[in-house]
Design a protein around this motif. Structure first.
Motif, short mmCIF file in Angstrom:
data_model
loop_
_atom_site.label_atom_id
_atom_site.label_comp_id
_atom_site.label_asym_id
_atom_site.label_seq_id
_atom_site.Cartn_x
_atom_site.Cartn_y
_atom_site.Cartn_z
N LEU A 9 4.32 11.89 -2.50
CA LEU A 9 3.12 11.45 -3.22
C LEU A 9 2.25 12.65 -3.75
N GLY A 10 2.01 12.46 -4.92
CA GLY A 10 1.58 13.46 -5.87
C GLY A 10 2.73 14.31 -6.50
N ALA A 11 2.51 14.52 -7.88
CA ALA A 11 3.50 14.73 -8.81
C ALA A 11 3.27 16.47 -9.18
N GLY A 12 2.43 17.31 -8.17
CA GLY A 12 2.29 18.54 -8.31
C GLY A 12 3.41 19.49 -7.76
N ARG A 13 3.20 20.72 -7.61
CA ARG A 13 4.33 21.46 -7.25
C ARG A 13 4.84 21.23 -5.77
N PRO A 87 2.56 0.55 -5.24
CA PRO A 87 2.67 -0.43 -3.99
C PRO A 87 4.07 -0.80 -3.88
N ALA A 88 4.92 -1.06 -4.88
CA ALA A 88 6.21 -1.43 -4.68
C ALA A 88 7.10 -0.28 -4.22
N VAL A 89 6.81 0.86 -4.60
CA VAL A 89 7.70 2.00 -4.21
C VAL A 89 7.08 2.45 -2.65
N LEU A 90 5.87 2.48 -2.15
CA LEU A 90 5.49 2.53 -0.92
C LEU A 90 5.95 1.50 0.06
N ALA A 91 5.99 0.51 -0.31
CA ALA A 91 6.42 -0.64 0.58
C ALA A 91 7.78 -0.46 1.10
N GLY A 92 8.75 0.30 0.44
CA GLY A 92 10.16 0.37 0.61
C GLY A 92 10.18 1.68 1.28
N ALA A 93 9.37 2.50 1.59
CA ALA A 93 9.67 3.81 1.84
C ALA A 93 9.62 4.00 3.48
N ASP A 94 10.42 4.92 3.78
CA ASP A 94 10.59 5.18 5.34
C ASP A 94 9.72 6.59 5.86
N ILE A 95 9.96 7.44 4.83
CA ILE A 95 8.83 8.68 5.08
C ILE A 95 8.29 9.06 3.66
N VAL A 96 6.90 9.36 3.84
CA VAL A 96 6.09 9.49 2.89
C VAL A 96 5.40 10.86 3.12
N THR A 112 -6.37 6.95 2.82
CA THR A 112 -6.59 5.63 3.04
C THR A 112 -5.93 4.73 2.05
N ARG A 113 -5.72 4.91 0.78
CA ARG A 113 -4.92 3.84 0.27
C ARG A 113 -3.56 3.79 0.68
N LEU A 114 -2.86 5.14 1.06
CA LEU A 114 -1.51 5.19 1.31
C LEU A 114 -1.20 4.26 2.55
N GLY A 115 -2.43 4.50 3.40
CA GLY A 115 -2.18 3.57 4.68
C GLY A 115 -2.03 2.32 4.45
N GLU A 116 -2.91 1.73 3.42
CA GLU A 116 -2.98 0.09 3.14
C GLU A 116 -1.59 -0.08 2.65
N LEU A 117 -1.11 0.74 1.65
CA LEU A 117 0.10 0.39 0.88
C LEU A 117 1.62 0.54 1.49
N ALA A 118 1.60 1.61 2.46
CA ALA A 118 3.02 1.82 2.91
C ALA A 118 3.29 0.89 3.84
N ASN A 119 4.40 0.61 4.09
CA ASN A 119 4.98 -0.49 5.49
C ASN A 119 4.64 0.28 6.62
N PRO A 120 4.27 -0.62 7.62
CA PRO A 120 3.74 -0.23 8.78
C PRO A 120 4.52 0.87 9.66
N GLN A 121 5.91 0.49 9.31
CA GLN A 121 6.66 1.56 10.19
C GLN A 121 7.09 2.88 9.24
#
Length: 332
Positions: A9-13, A87-96, A112-121
């Motif tokens: 998450l984040g397109a920086g270095r 939303p679609a990408v984070l919903a299918g992620a195992d590790i962020v 805050t936004r990540l916690g809402e969008l990522a799947n609970p596991q």
């Protein structure tokens, strides 16, 4: 769409570096740009990101890390996504791995936004080097899945990742993250939720002291860099800092510390209580079979041979053994 299990998450270095670390080990990785951008601005970002990724991968191939024919495959393992795809990408992620800028405001908004969008596991790991997991965890829904994972730049090269959970982190979640890092050849080290983790806390002291020595005229920057590359850094790449204390003897550190405290600065070279206590207890390291590590029952000659082998391995890695042989042949 089928989404990668690993998200930066984040397109920086840092995000780019983590993406490369996983992509070079065959994983598909999504970089999510968590900023609102106009289409033209995002396209410019895309071109910049993939230009840099290709350039870096080409350089790594040129330096022999992998065959040049693998560059394209590594690039294809990495995808870049705009905010509206998050939303679609984070919903299918195992590790962020969260790698937004190092400001409280940016972290608060992203987590805050990540916690809402990522799947609970999904595991959520912040890559911050300046904030504690205990301070950031309340921002994340299901904080038991949250911890810090401090990568060292360049993330695609340096093996170490410092994993720092908070008190509420689920041990099983920490284990999952450690296993994922190990699967791509990283060396995860667990450390307490403490300012500076391990490496930043140590290296800040070293860097400050090096700057002071330039200021005091002890040596030029060029000579100090040679000393740290071929002495300090070389030595501690072959043997750990506490292992080194034990190998030479805690008494050597004790007397050196006293000397420097007397002749340079008593505060900078204040004696740690543990060093004084070990001296009182006779725990000087290898010679007493006890120090920061235990050497009870250890084959000391085999251990010394192992340390020597590690050091020679570093010489060979950097090609320095050839110069030593050359000097020997010249009778130097």
């Amino acid at each position: 769409m089928t989404t990668p299990a690993i998200v930066a998450l984040g397109a920086g270095r840092m995000g780019r570096g983590i993406a490369m670390a996983y992509a070079m080990r065959g994983h598909r990785v999504a970089i999510v740009d968590f900023k609102q951008r106009e289409p033209q601005a995002f396209e410019a970002l895309r071109q910049s990101v993939f230009h840099e990724l290709r350039l870096t991968l080409d350089q790594l191939a040129d330096l022999g890390l992998f065959p040049a024919g693998e560059v394209e495959g590594h690039l294809q393992n990495i995808s870049l996504h705009a905010l509206d795809e998050a939303p679609a990408v984070l919903a299918g992620a195992d590790i962020v791995f969260e790698g937004v800028p190092e400001t409280p405001e940016a972290k608060r908004d992203a987590l805050t936004r990540l916690g809402e969008l990522a799947n609970p596991q999904a595991l959520i790991a912040s890559t911050t080097s300046t904030m504690l997991a205990s301070d950031l965890a309340p921002l994340v829904s299901s904080p038991q899945r949250f911890m810090n994972a401090h990568w060292l730049n360049p993330a695609y090269i340096i093996p170490l990742v410092e994993v720092s959970p908070h008190e509420g982190s689920d041990p099983a979640a920490v284990d999952r993250l450690v296993q994922s890092l190990e699967s791509i050849g990283k060396v995860p080290v667990r450390c307490a939720c403490s300012p500076g983790y391990i490496v930043p806390r140590l290296q800040t002291l070293v860097m400050n002291e090096a700057a002071r020595m330039v200021e005091e005229g002890v040596a030029t920057p060029e000579q100090l860099d040679l000393a740290t590359r071929h002495g300090l850094g070389f030595r501690f790449a072959a043997i750990g800092v506490l292992e080194f204390i034990d190998y030479g003897g805690n008494d050597i550190l004790y007397h050196a510390n006293n000397y420097l405290a007397k002749n340079l600065d008593a505060n900078r070279y204040a004696m740690p209580d543990i060093v004084r206590r070990y001296m009182d207890e006779g725990k000087v390291g290898l010679r007493s079979a006890s120090g920061f590590h235990s050497y009870e029952g250890l084959d000391l000659e085999a251990y010394r041979r192992d340390v020597l082998a590690r050091t020679l391995g570093m010489l060979r890695h950097f090609g320095l053994d050839k110069s030593a042989t050359s000097n020997d042949e010249k009778g130097n």
